[in-house]
Write an enzyme that holds these catalytic residues in place. Structure first.
Site, mmCIF file in Angstrom:
data_model
loop_
_atom_site.group_PDB
_atom_site.id
_atom_site.type_symbol
_atom_site.label_atom_id
_atom_site.label_comp_id
_atom_site.label_asym_id
_atom_site.label_seq_id
_atom_site.Cartn_x
_atom_site.Cartn_y
_atom_site.Cartn_z
ATOM 1 N N ASN A 234 0.713 -1.323 -0.045
ATOM 2 C CA ASN A 234 0.011 -0.142 0.210
ATOM 3 C C ASN A 234 0.824 1.299 0.093
ATOM 4 O O ASN A 234 0.338 2.328 -0.727
ATOM 5 C CB ASN A 234 -1.174 -0.190 1.255
ATOM 6 N N GLU B 286 3.631 -4.806 12.326
ATOM 7 C CA GLU B 286 2.534 -3.818 12.193
ATOM 8 C C GLU B 286 1.283 -4.682 11.129
ATOM 9 O O GLU B 286 1.598 -4.807 10.162
ATOM 10 C CB GLU B 286 3.142 -2.756 11.464
ATOM 11 N N CYS C 38 -3.530 1.186 6.448
ATOM 12 C CA CYS C 38 -3.707 0.521 7.609
ATOM 13 C C CYS C 38 -4.461 1.340 8.898
ATOM 14 O O CYS C 38 -5.128 0.878 9.549
ATOM 15 C CB CYS C 38 -2.382 -0.103 8.136
ATOM 16 N N GLU D 120 7.896 0.571 16.884
ATOM 17 C CA GLU D 120 8.886 0.959 16.204
ATOM 18 C C GLU D 120 8.889 2.556 15.995
ATOM 19 O O GLU D 120 7.960 3.192 16.327
ATOM 20 C CB GLU D 120 9.126 0.567 14.797
HETATM 21 P P1 NAD Z 1 -0.086 -9.523 3.224
HETATM 22 O O1 NAD Z 1 0.001 -9.819 4.683
HETATM 23 O O2 NAD Z 1 -0.934 -10.199 2.100
HETATM 24 O O3 NAD Z 1 1.381 -9.511 2.529
HETATM 25 C C1 NAD Z 1 2.347 -8.460 3.099
HETATM 26 C C2 NAD Z 1 3.639 -9.352 2.442
HETATM 27 O O4 NAD Z 1 3.762 -10.628 3.288
HETATM 28 C C3 NAD Z 1 3.800 -9.394 1.127
HETATM 29 O O5 NAD Z 1 5.215 -9.228 0.636
HETATM 30 C C4 NAD Z 1 3.629 -11.128 1.023
HETATM 31 O O6 NAD Z 1 4.236 -11.512 -0.219
HETATM 32 C C5 NAD Z 1 4.190 -11.681 2.416
HETATM 33 N N1 NAD Z 1 3.602 -12.806 2.564
HETATM 34 C C6 NAD Z 1 2.251 -13.452 2.398
HETATM 35 N N2 NAD Z 1 2.246 -14.538 3.169
HETATM 36 C C7 NAD Z 1 3.609 -14.849 3.479
HETATM 37 C C8 NAD Z 1 3.899 -15.906 4.511
HETATM 38 N N3 NAD Z 1 3.100 -17.131 4.564
HETATM 39 N N4 NAD Z 1 5.178 -15.956 4.880
HETATM 40 C C9 NAD Z 1 6.093 -14.834 4.505
HETATM 41 N N5 NAD Z 1 5.585 -13.814 3.779
HETATM 42 C C10 NAD Z 1 4.241 -13.898 3.367
HETATM 43 O O7 NAD Z 1 -0.464 -7.765 3.395
HETATM 44 P P2 NAD Z 1 -0.959 -6.712 1.880
HETATM 45 O O8 NAD Z 1 -2.111 -7.366 1.378
HETATM 46 O O9 NAD Z 1 0.238 -6.599 1.255
HETATM 47 O O10 NAD Z 1 -1.106 -5.356 2.896
HETATM 48 C C11 NAD Z 1 -2.375 -5.240 3.341
HETATM 49 C C12 NAD Z 1 -2.557 -5.691 4.796
HETATM 50 O O11 NAD Z 1 -1.368 -4.821 5.544
HETATM 51 C C13 NAD Z 1 -3.707 -4.901 5.478
HETATM 52 O O12 NAD Z 1 -4.101 -5.952 6.570
HETATM 53 C C14 NAD Z 1 -3.164 -3.631 6.166
HETATM 54 O O13 NAD Z 1 -3.961 -3.357 7.337
HETATM 55 C C15 NAD Z 1 -1.665 -4.222 6.722
HETATM 56 N N6 NAD Z 1 -1.009 -2.798 6.942
HETATM 57 C C16 NAD Z 1 -0.784 -2.600 8.090
HETATM 58 C C17 NAD Z 1 0.331 -1.703 8.428
HETATM 59 C C18 NAD Z 1 0.610 -1.230 9.867
HETATM 60 O O14 NAD Z 1 1.409 -0.309 9.892
HETATM 61 N N7 NAD Z 1 -0.026 -1.768 10.842
HETATM 62 C C19 NAD Z 1 0.832 -0.875 7.350
HETATM 63 C C20 NAD Z 1 0.365 -1.156 6.222
HETATM 64 C C21 NAD Z 1 -0.307 -2.269 5.646
HETATM 65 O O1 6OD Z 2 4.097 6.211 8.787
HETATM 66 C C1 6OD Z 2 4.689 5.269 9.330
HETATM 67 O O2 6OD Z 2 5.592 4.999 9.656
HETATM 68 C C2 6OD Z 2 3.746 3.848 9.023
HETATM 69 N N1 6OD Z 2 4.401 2.858 9.371
HETATM 70 C C3 6OD Z 2 2.547 4.150 8.454
HETATM 71 C C4 6OD Z 2 1.797 2.812 8.116
HETATM 72 C C5 6OD Z 2 0.653 2.969 7.216
HETATM 73 C C6 6OD Z 2 -0.086 1.881 6.957
HETATM 74 O O3 6OD Z 2 -0.691 1.775 6.109
#
Ligand code: NAD
Ligand code: 6OD
Length: 484
Positions: free
Chosen positions: A153, A252, A286, A465
């Protein structure tokens, strides 16, 4: 056709196996990504280990900081290349990536270079049983090879948010970018070579999660710690992998964040704030707000105003003038989001606006577009109020009392962020103290000071972090006790 290669030990590496990268705006194939297998992941981890014991491991903090500054400067010098790579991969509006994603890519290196240079470690003098003295001091040592697994994202922002502090602390990294966004991580390899980063310090392996680069990396016994941003369910799989060898994780994860708007809020600012938190980056943040609770006296007016804002968002490709919202990342994700739109309708939501796909012209009709969507009238048990959608949508419900708003906001397994809108300082403090989240914004949203703790409570993450908290994850403290 553009080729996205792995970056291992300072060299770009092709593999025999590729997959297609498609543009979110029109679903056109824009590149071929070279998927890393076990052999490439092994080579990347080996290179990272060797660098730890080589020039990088022997480098002074001062020199390391200089190199990180050079990385930041080079990202800024190649700002447009990074911007184009991010826009091609994500389709997000140019204004968004140029104001947030790419500047943060550079800032993530500079800020942590400053922090590692300026944050001291502890020291204690003590009396010894024989009447003498001893002095204790702590050394910060790198944890070793860090596996960095990233989502799609905010690709550059979220990757460098991990890589910046990891390198500042003297670690080496193997990054697994999302399969959806290979561009900026690959480009960063060129930057590392240009500034003279020793080979093996920064490595990139492309691929998917299960039975691909993600799993090979996180299961690799040569990886000492894993930092991951992504879905909570993926976090569970990575945590199981990290259990082998009892390796530390920093997670995260997902969110189902609430926005709370009190009747005394500055109305226009609150509407503008929730418009951003619900629809920015096509809802793929997120920290975004998918549940909005508005105090009853202003409920109807607020719903009408947010509807106007949503309908005024210009939907289109990155470079379109005045564009406010781009597409979702992939056809798969669009189908998931549209599935939630259908579910909301089936469960009896009032669709205030949206709920479908906007009409797009020509080649753009093939893109992954959805309408910004607002629902009202659902019970709290409804699917779209419980599950993270990660799309441009929110449900708005009324509340009467502060206690009720807090209870509604906390009634979720997640605990990432909230945004609270009020002009009453007492209300702001009380709500911030009672909300079960890692980050509570008041009269703002996604306003970031990189020295602050960032992370999620409950199912939204493990650890924090940011600032010194990053140092806690990316270093081991070694106490040295010297009897004088
Ligand atoms: P995802 O979990 O599908 O994938 C993230 C990464 O993990 C990708 O690189 C993927 O290839 C890898 N991956 C998937 N399965 C794996 C496994 N079994 N072992 C190792 N690696 C694996 O997430 P996404 O669809 O790329 O992103 C969206 C999600 O991320 C949403 O749930 C969002 O809330 C979350 N997100 C959280 C934050 C935060 O700061 N808390 C920030 C951005 C996104
Ligand atoms: O601003 C940041 O450092 C951070 N980790 C943002 C996360 C955004 C999620 O989509």
């Amino acid at each position: 056709m553009r080729q996205f290669l792995n970056f291992i030990n300072g060299a770009f590496v092709a593999t025999g196996k590729t997959f297609e990268k498609r543009a979110p705006v029109d679903n056109r194939v824009i590149g071929l990504v070279h998927e890393a297998g076990q052999a490439e992941v092994d080579a990347a981890v080996k290179a990272a280990r060797a660098a730890l014991h080589g020039d990088w491991g022997r480098m002074s903090v001062v020199k390391r900081v200089e190199l990180l500054y050079a990385v930041a400067d080079e990202i800024n010098r190649r700002f447009d290349d990074f911007l184009q790579a991010e826009l091609a991969d994500t389709g997000k509006p140019r204004s968004l990536a140029s104001h947030i994603d790419i500047p943060r890519g550079a800032a993530n290196f500079k800020v942590f270079a400053d922090i590692i240079k300026n944050v001291p470690t502890e020291s204690f003098e003590m009396a010894t049983p024989d009447g003498g003295r001893a002095v204790n001091y702590a050394l910060r040592t790198p944890v070793g090879v860090v596996g960095v697994v990233c989502p799609w994202n905010l690709p550059l922002l979220l990757m460098t948010w991990k890589v910046g502090p990891a390198l500042a602390c003297g670690n080496t990294v193997v990054v697994k970018p999302s399969e959806e966004t290979p561009g900026t991580a690959t480009l960063l390899g060129e930057v590392m070579n240009k500034v003279g980063m020793p080979a093996g310090v920064y490595n990139v392996v492309h691929g998917f999660g299960p039975n691909s680069a993600g799993e090979f990396l996180t299961r690799h016994s040569g990886v000492n710690a894993i930092t991951f941003t992504g879905e909570t369910r993926t976090g569970e799989a990575i945590m199981a992998a990290a259990a082998q060898g009892v390796r530390p994780v920093s997670f995260e994860l997902g969110g189902k964040n609430a926005g709370i708007v009190f009747a005394d809020a500055d109305f226009d600012k609150a509407v503008a704030g929730i418009t951003r938190s619900a629809f920015e980056n096509c809802g793929q943040v997120c920290l975004g707000t998918e549940r909005v609770y508005v105090q009853r006296p202003i409920f109807e007016r607020f719903v009408a105003a947010l509807k106007d804002k949503a309908e005024a968002l210009a939907i289109g490709p990155s470079e379109q003038a005045g564009v406010g919202m781009g597409p979702l990342i992939s056809a798969e994700h669009r189908d998931k989001v549209l599935g939630y739109y259908a579910k909301a309708k089936a469960e009896g939501a009032t669709i205030v606006t949206g709920g479908g796909v906007p009409g797009m012209e020509g080649a753009l009709a093939e893109g992954h577009w959805v309408q910004p969507t607002i629902w009202t009238g659902l019970p709290e048990s409804a699917t779209v109020i419980r599950e993270e959608i990660f799309g441009p949508c929110c449900h708005i419900a009324p509340f009467d009392t502060e206690a009720e708003a807090i209870a509604l906001a906390n009634a979720t397994d997640y605990g990432l962020a909230t945004t609270v809108w009020t002009e009453n300082l007492g209300t702001a403090h009380r709500v911030a103290g009672a909300i079960e989240v890692g980050i509570c914004w008041v009269n703002s949203w996604f306003l970031r000071d990189l020295r602050t703790a960032f992370g999620g409570a409950k199912a939204s993450g493990i650890g924090r972090e940011g600032g010194v908290h990053s140092l806690e994850f990316y270093t081991e403290l070694r106490n040295v006790c010297i009897k004088l």
